[in-house]
Design a protein around this motif. Structure first.
Motif, PDB file in Angstrom:
ATOM      1  N   GLY A 167      20.836 -54.847 -30.833  1.00 16.21           N
ATOM      2  CA  GLY A 167      20.888 -55.452 -32.156  1.00 16.21           C
ATOM      3  C   GLY A 167      19.521 -55.925 -32.588  1.00 16.21           C
ATOM      4  O   GLY A 167      18.485 -55.467 -32.096  1.00 16.21           O
ATOM      5  N   ARG A 168      19.535 -56.885 -33.487  1.00 20.35           N
ATOM      6  CA  ARG A 168      18.314 -57.370 -34.115  1.00 20.35           C
ATOM      7  C   ARG A 168      17.309 -57.899 -33.095  1.00 20.35           C
ATOM      8  O   ARG A 168      16.090 -57.646 -33.205  1.00 20.35           O
ATOM      9  CB  ARG A 168      18.688 -58.462 -35.116  1.00 20.35           C
ATOM     10  CG  ARG A 168      17.538 -59.083 -35.868  1.00 20.35           C
ATOM     11  CD  ARG A 168      18.061 -59.966 -36.996  1.00 20.35           C
ATOM     12  NE  ARG A 168      16.963 -60.620 -37.698  1.00 20.35           N
ATOM     13  CZ  ARG A 168      16.595 -61.880 -37.487  1.00 20.35           C
ATOM     14  NH1 ARG A 168      17.246 -62.627 -36.600  1.00 20.35           N
ATOM     15  NH2 ARG A 168      15.580 -62.407 -38.154  1.00 20.35           N
ATOM     16  N   THR A 222      16.492 -55.956 -40.476  1.00 23.82           N
ATOM     17  CA  THR A 222      17.450 -55.967 -39.367  1.00 23.82           C
ATOM     18  C   THR A 222      18.536 -57.012 -39.571  1.00 23.82           C
ATOM     19  O   THR A 222      19.692 -56.795 -39.197  1.00 23.82           O
ATOM     20  CB  THR A 222      16.731 -56.220 -38.036  1.00 23.82           C
ATOM     21  OG1 THR A 222      15.916 -57.400 -38.127  1.00 23.82           O
ATOM     22  CG2 THR A 222      15.853 -55.039 -37.657  1.00 23.82           C
ATOM     23  N   PHE A 226      22.327 -55.629 -39.401  1.00 23.62           N
ATOM     24  CA  PHE A 226      23.231 -56.052 -38.334  1.00 23.62           C
ATOM     25  C   PHE A 226      24.142 -57.190 -38.763  1.00 23.62           C
ATOM     26  O   PHE A 226      25.096 -57.509 -38.054  1.00 23.62           O
ATOM     27  CB  PHE A 226      22.427 -56.437 -37.090  1.00 23.62           C
ATOM     28  CG  PHE A 226      21.878 -55.250 -36.358  1.00 23.62           C
ATOM     29  CD1 PHE A 226      22.660 -54.552 -35.447  1.00 23.62           C
ATOM     30  CD2 PHE A 226      20.589 -54.811 -36.600  1.00 23.62           C
ATOM     31  CE1 PHE A 226      22.167 -53.448 -34.785  1.00 23.62           C
ATOM     32  CE2 PHE A 226      20.082 -53.703 -35.948  1.00 23.62           C
ATOM     33  CZ  PHE A 226      20.868 -53.014 -35.035  1.00 23.62           C
ATOM     34  N   ARG A 229      27.341 -55.057 -39.364  1.00 21.55           N
ATOM     35  CA  ARG A 229      27.131 -53.906 -38.500  1.00 21.55           C
ATOM     36  C   ARG A 229      28.287 -52.918 -38.507  1.00 21.55           C
ATOM     37  O   ARG A 229      28.129 -51.772 -38.087  1.00 21.55           O
ATOM     38  CB  ARG A 229      26.796 -54.350 -37.073  1.00 21.55           C
ATOM     39  CG  ARG A 229      27.865 -55.131 -36.355  1.00 21.55           C
ATOM     40  CD  ARG A 229      27.301 -55.680 -35.046  1.00 21.55           C
ATOM     41  NE  ARG A 229      26.775 -54.631 -34.185  1.00 21.55           N
ATOM     42  CZ  ARG A 229      25.837 -54.827 -33.242  1.00 21.55           C
ATOM     43  NH1 ARG A 229      25.298 -56.029 -33.099  1.00 21.55           N
ATOM     44  NH2 ARG A 229      25.440 -53.844 -32.486  1.00 21.55           N
ATOM     45  N   SER A 236      25.210 -51.865 -45.817  1.00 20.63           N
ATOM     46  CA  SER A 236      24.686 -53.075 -45.179  1.00 20.63           C
ATOM     47  C   SER A 236      23.261 -53.406 -45.617  1.00 20.63           C
ATOM     48  O   SER A 236      22.846 -54.571 -45.587  1.00 20.63           O
ATOM     49  CB  SER A 236      24.741 -52.947 -43.652  1.00 20.63           C
ATOM     50  OG  SER A 236      23.891 -51.914 -43.205  1.00 20.63           O
ATOM     51  N   ARG A 262      25.362 -46.109 -38.824  1.00 18.70           N
ATOM     52  CA  ARG A 262      25.496 -47.550 -38.626  1.00 18.70           C
ATOM     53  C   ARG A 262      24.300 -48.074 -37.848  1.00 18.70           C
ATOM     54  O   ARG A 262      23.640 -47.334 -37.120  1.00 18.70           O
ATOM     55  CB  ARG A 262      26.809 -47.871 -37.904  1.00 18.70           C
ATOM     56  CG  ARG A 262      28.032 -47.667 -38.801  1.00 18.70           C
ATOM     57  CD  ARG A 262      29.330 -47.996 -38.087  1.00 18.70           C
ATOM     58  NE  ARG A 262      30.444 -48.064 -39.025  1.00 18.70           N
ATOM     59  CZ  ARG A 262      31.079 -47.018 -39.515  1.00 18.70           C
ATOM     60  NH1 ARG A 262      30.713 -45.790 -39.146  1.00 18.70           N
ATOM     61  NH2 ARG A 262      32.075 -47.161 -40.376  1.00 18.70           N
ATOM     62  N   ALA A 263      24.043 -49.362 -38.000  1.00 20.04           N
ATOM     63  CA  ALA A 263      22.814 -49.960 -37.477  1.00 20.04           C
ATOM     64  C   ALA A 263      22.617 -49.721 -35.987  1.00 20.04           C
ATOM     65  O   ALA A 263      21.501 -49.459 -35.535  1.00 20.04           O
ATOM     66  CB  ALA A 263      22.812 -51.461 -37.769  1.00 20.04           C
ATOM     67  N   GLU A 264      23.707 -49.804 -35.199  1.00 17.36           N
ATOM     68  CA  GLU A 264      23.551 -49.715 -33.741  1.00 17.36           C
ATOM     69  C   GLU A 264      23.147 -48.331 -33.259  1.00 17.36           C
ATOM     70  O   GLU A 264      22.813 -48.148 -32.083  1.00 17.36           O
ATOM     71  CB  GLU A 264      24.840 -50.160 -33.035  1.00 17.36           C
ATOM     72  CG  GLU A 264      26.053 -49.276 -33.290  1.00 17.36           C
ATOM     73  CD  GLU A 264      26.901 -49.756 -34.461  1.00 17.36           C
ATOM     74  OE1 GLU A 264      28.088 -49.375 -34.505  1.00 17.36           O
ATOM     75  OE2 GLU A 264      26.379 -50.512 -35.301  1.00 17.36           O
TER      76      GLU A 264
END
Length: 283
Positions: A167-168, A222, A226, A229, A236, A262-264
């Motif tokens: 994550g961030r 970020t 996230f 997320r 997002s 997606r962010a991840e």
């Protein structure tokens, strides 16, 4: 016994000390463990070691025993000052105690020159905030960070893309430093034992030409990505994009990132590209 100092449990009893939940305090009294942590600092003979929240001084003793040229203990809780003064006297005053809040103190004003290492059993309630403070520092003033966190937080620091803990925090870390997971510590090693295990992470700063400079933009991007997320980046990133006067679609197009991702699933480099695009759009 350390240089005629009494065992830490006797120090705690003599000074009437107890861990304060308000400060997220848990004491590590096992000198074998504190020595292992101190050794992760490497050669400290020509360095100043900053320790945040030393409490009764378990890690402080180990740092001095293992050859730290100087230790600066930053302690917000005045109850521990007398016990720390006894350690300073036993180690030829190589220990200085600064009564201050580590979140606001300027470390470079305390020590302006030489190698600087941070080694600390961080108070649980401010550990992440302190790490971000040190990562965001410009210029980078530290030569190594040896930090103990809750194990869950430590895993977030070293996580790779697609890991459960990614994550961030992992991205901000990767932008400025090379982290490694050094050791785990069970809850029973502490007094009082916390509800979770702990872990030590070692961070070395990246070379200047490899560090990402615009931490402000990276942090904002970020945080937006996230913070939601479960949503695609198209959705997002909308808030962050709006602050730059652009759209998430435009940012993603500029960086070649799939708006449906997606962010991840995006590596740190992808977020650094997004941060550059965000800054360019903001002008």
């Amino acid at each position: 016994m350390t240089r005629d100092l009494p065992p830490l449990r006797e120090v705690i009893a003599a000074h009437g000390l107890a861990a304060d939940k308000r400060f997220g305090q848990h004491f590590l009294l096992d000198l074998n463990l504190t020595r292992k942590i101190a050794r992760l600092c490497g050669d400290m003979s020509d360095a100043t070691v900053f320790e945040v929240g030393p409490g009764p001084g378990g890690l402080t003793r180990a740092l001095l025993e293992e050859g730290a040229g100087r230790v600066v203990a930053i302690e917000k809780d005045a109850r521990f000052v007398a016990a720390l003064a006894e350690i300073a006297a036993a180690f030829d005053n190589r220990l200085s105690v600064v009564e201050a809040d580590a979140l606001t103190v300027d470390e470079t004003a305390i020590v302006s020159e030489g190698r600087r290492i941070v080694a600390s059993n961080l108070p649980y309630n401010v550990g992440t905030a302190l790490l971000i403070k040190w990562l965001e520092a410009e210029p980078v003033w530290w030569d190594r960070l040896v930090l103990m966190f809750q194990k869950e937080v430590a895993e977030r620091v070293v996580a790779k893309v697609a890991d459960k803990s990614y994550g961030r925090l992992a991205i901000l870390t990767a932008a400025r430093a090379k982290p490694r997971y050094a050791m785990s510590l069970p809850a029973r090693a502490f007094t009082p034992p916390p509800k979770v295990d702990s872990a030590v992470v070692v961070l070395d700063p990246l070379p200047a030409d490899q560090r990402f400079a615009d931490i402000e933009a990276l942090s904002l991007v970020t945080e937006s990505a996230f913070g939601q997320r479960r949503k695609t980046l198209r959705k997002s990133l909308a808030q962050a994009a709006g602050r730059a006067g652009t759209s998430s679609e435009a940012l993603l197009q500029a960086t070649g990132i799939d708006p449906g991702a997606r962010a991840e699933t995006i590596a740190p480099q992808g977020f650094m590209d997004l941060a550059r695009a965000w800054r360019a759009a903001k002008g």
